[in-house]
Write an enzyme that holds these catalytic residues in place. Structure first.
Site, PDB file in Angstrom:
ATOM      1  N   GLU A  28      11.914  -0.707  -3.972  1.00  0.00           N
ATOM      2  CA  GLU A  28      10.978  -1.779  -3.146  1.00  0.00           C
ATOM      3  C   GLU A  28      11.769  -1.933  -2.265  1.00  0.00           C
ATOM      4  OE1 GLU A  28       8.152  -2.524  -2.742  1.00  0.00           O
ATOM      5  OE2 GLU A  28       7.638  -1.854  -5.017  1.00  0.00           O
ATOM      6  N   HIS A  50      11.675   0.032   0.275  1.00  0.00           N
ATOM      7  CA  HIS A  50      10.573  -0.098   1.760  1.00  0.00           C
ATOM      8  C   HIS A  50      11.543  -1.445   1.783  1.00  0.00           C
ATOM      9  CE1 HIS A  50       7.121   1.706   0.485  1.00  0.00           C
ATOM     10  NE2 HIS A  50       7.163   1.800  -0.902  1.00  0.00           N
ATOM     11  N   GLU A  65       6.515   5.501   2.711  1.00  0.00           N
ATOM     12  CA  GLU A  65       7.165   5.292   1.374  1.00  0.00           C
ATOM     13  C   GLU A  65       7.944   6.529   1.060  1.00  0.00           C
ATOM     14  OE1 GLU A  65       6.200   5.208  -2.144  1.00  0.00           O
ATOM     15  OE2 GLU A  65       4.812   3.919  -0.917  1.00  0.00           O
TER      16      GLU A  65
END
Length: 500
Positions: A270, A273, A299
């Protein structure tokens, strides 16, 4: 005071619409982290109102009129910033065209439905009871088919849904890529699992207190570049990253007291991201040039930091001593043995727990099931059976229940039909970007020494800061010299799992 151009007025409206979306994002984040169960219905109404208001603005006469004027004005614009202007106008034209085809009432309906469906999915997964979630999925698939028909498509309905997540992508092109990858990935996975089974397991059991996991996770996220003055980490059932504003990026993870790497790799994923979101041009927040270009590129960032950096020898040479300090039970495990166990391959029922060697097999299955659902070849009631059959064909075993099978992911309850293919696109893009980045002397030296600034700077310049100025494949060409190519990814899997 000089009169604003149509483009400047358009930017102002876009930022107003972004405010509405960001308010919805705050409510969505809260729903996944802290919302009490009895508040779901009212939250659904809140989200429905915000999404309908934003949709009405972007499809309204004023926004569309300003867009037409701005396009006409831009035709004679020769300023140095014309590339930025052109990209924003191009993407707004595309977004308005798609949005205008969808009635505001349908947007509100979908928002309310998915808010309820996420709660229903959570309960169904807990009970491993697909039947209780099926009515929600039936409605979500029905809306997806309706939207695809309204948007229009060249070859199959799934095209219209996929392109909402991966700009310019065609189902046929993705299917051809997957057909190329599947036998090769399946062979690597089979051999990797065999090699792992032949190697004795390394016992690294013990108790890993959650509070100490949080310390390690934050230290590592900070070290790779995540800015905690513009973000934070919270706990949820299904890890995600969401952006609530230009300086507010939220990461989430989940914890297991018997395995600290579960939460850590969730945070690394995460944070990948989050680094992308924090690397976008803040002054362009609300404009396409201030937004990520696609989920396949997004991604790639999470998988790059999670796997190419986070599972490397160099990474753990730096961080293993700190892990041992926080978790004394690791003292009996040598680094080499820890790494061997960390990169062990085994067939797993759960996608988010899958290793690199077997992960894409999960995506191939989901892509096939989802595509058939949208086309009408597969009905919602048939999903558990189709899932079990497909899983057995790819993995050689059958899930013991719906929680291990078709209910394990939150995406369908969110209305994210068309999403899953971007995970494998992300894996392929990540390997290609990492290969190109490591050709830079400063990046290679930094990775060897446990310094991640040079890699992050390379990604900032080539992936993050362009936002949506270029289509995903154009961005890949600019960053690596060629469009998405599976060769670096397959080579990476062979090196890591087969030693070749």
């Amino acid at each position: 005071m000089a009169k604003k151009s149509a483009f400047e007025e358009l930017c102002g409206m876009a930022r107003e619409i972004a405010l509405l979306h960001s308010c919805g994002a705050v409510l969505g984040w809260d729903q996944e982290t802290y919302l009490p169960p009895k508040a779901v219905e009212y939250r659904a109404a809140q989200l429905s109102l915000l999404s309908a208001k934003a949709h009405a603005l972007v499809t309204g006469r004023r926004f569309r009129g300003l867009l037409e004027k701005a396009v006409a004005e831009w035709g004679s614009d020769k300023s140095p910033d014309s590339v930025r202007t052109e990209a924003n106008l191009r993407e707004w034209t595309h977004q308005v065209d798609r949005a205008a085809r969808i009635p505001t009432a349908l947007v509100a309906q979908e928002s309310a439905l998915t808010a309820r469906a996420k709660h229903a999915w959570s309960e169904a997964r807990r009970r491993s009871d697909f039947a209780s979630f099926a009515p929600y999925l039936r409605d979500i698939v029905g809306l997806a088919r309706r939207k695809a028909a309204l948007w229009g498509f060249e070859e199959e309905p799934y095209d219209a849904l996929l392109s909402g997540y991966e700009r310019g992508a065609k189902t046929r092109t993705v299917a051809v890529l997957f057909e190329t990858l599947q036998p090769r990935v399946a062979e690597i996975a089979r051999k990797a699992v065999e090699r792992s089974r032949a190697r004795p397991r390394v016992e690294r059991g013990g108790k890993y207190p959650v509070e100490r996991q949080k310390i390690l996770n934050e230290e590592i996220a900070r070290d790779i570049g995540f800015d905690f003055h513009a973000g934070r980490i919270d706990t949820t059932a299904h890890p995600f990253c969401t952006t609530l504003g230009p300086a507010d990026v939220r990461l989430t993870t989940r914890y297991e007291e018997r395995d600290f790497t579960s939460s850590l790799f969730g945070v690394l994923h995460e944070a990948g991201h989050g680094l992308y979101e924090q690397g976008l041009v803040a002054a362009d927040y609300g404009l396409p040039t201030g937004e990520a270009v696609s989920l396949g590129i997004h991604e790639s960032q999470s998988r790059l930091w999670e796997n190419h950096v986070g599972r490397s020898v160099e990474f753990w040479q730096k961080w293993y001593p700190r892990a041992v300090e926080l978790f004394p039970c690791l003292k009996r495990v040598e680094l080499e043995a820890f790494l061997a166990e960390l990169n062990r391959a085994e067939f797993s029922f759960i996608r988010v727990e899958a290793d690199e060697a077997t992960y894409d097999l999960h995506i191939f299955l989901r892509f096939d099931v989802e595509r058939r659902l949208v086309s009408g070849e597969l009905e919602v009631e048939e999903v558990p059976r189709a899932w079990a059959e497909g899983f057995e064909a790819l993995f050689g075993v059958v899930p013991s229940g719906d929680a291990q099978g078709c209910l394990q992911d939150i995406h369908w309850s969110m209305g994210g039909i068309g999403y899953f293919a971007t995970y494998t696109l992300g894996n392929v893009n990540a390997a290609q970007l990492f290969e190109s980045a490591r050709r830079e002397r400063a990046v290679a030296a930094g990775l060897k020494e446990g310094r991640y600034g040079p890699l992050l700077e390379w990604l900032r310049n080539r992936v993050h800061q362009p936002g949506s100025r270029y289509f995903p494949q154009d961005l890949m060409v600019r960053a690596t010299g060629r469009a998405t190519d599976p060769k670096p990814y397959l080579a990476h899997l062979r090196r890591r799992f087969l030693g070749s």
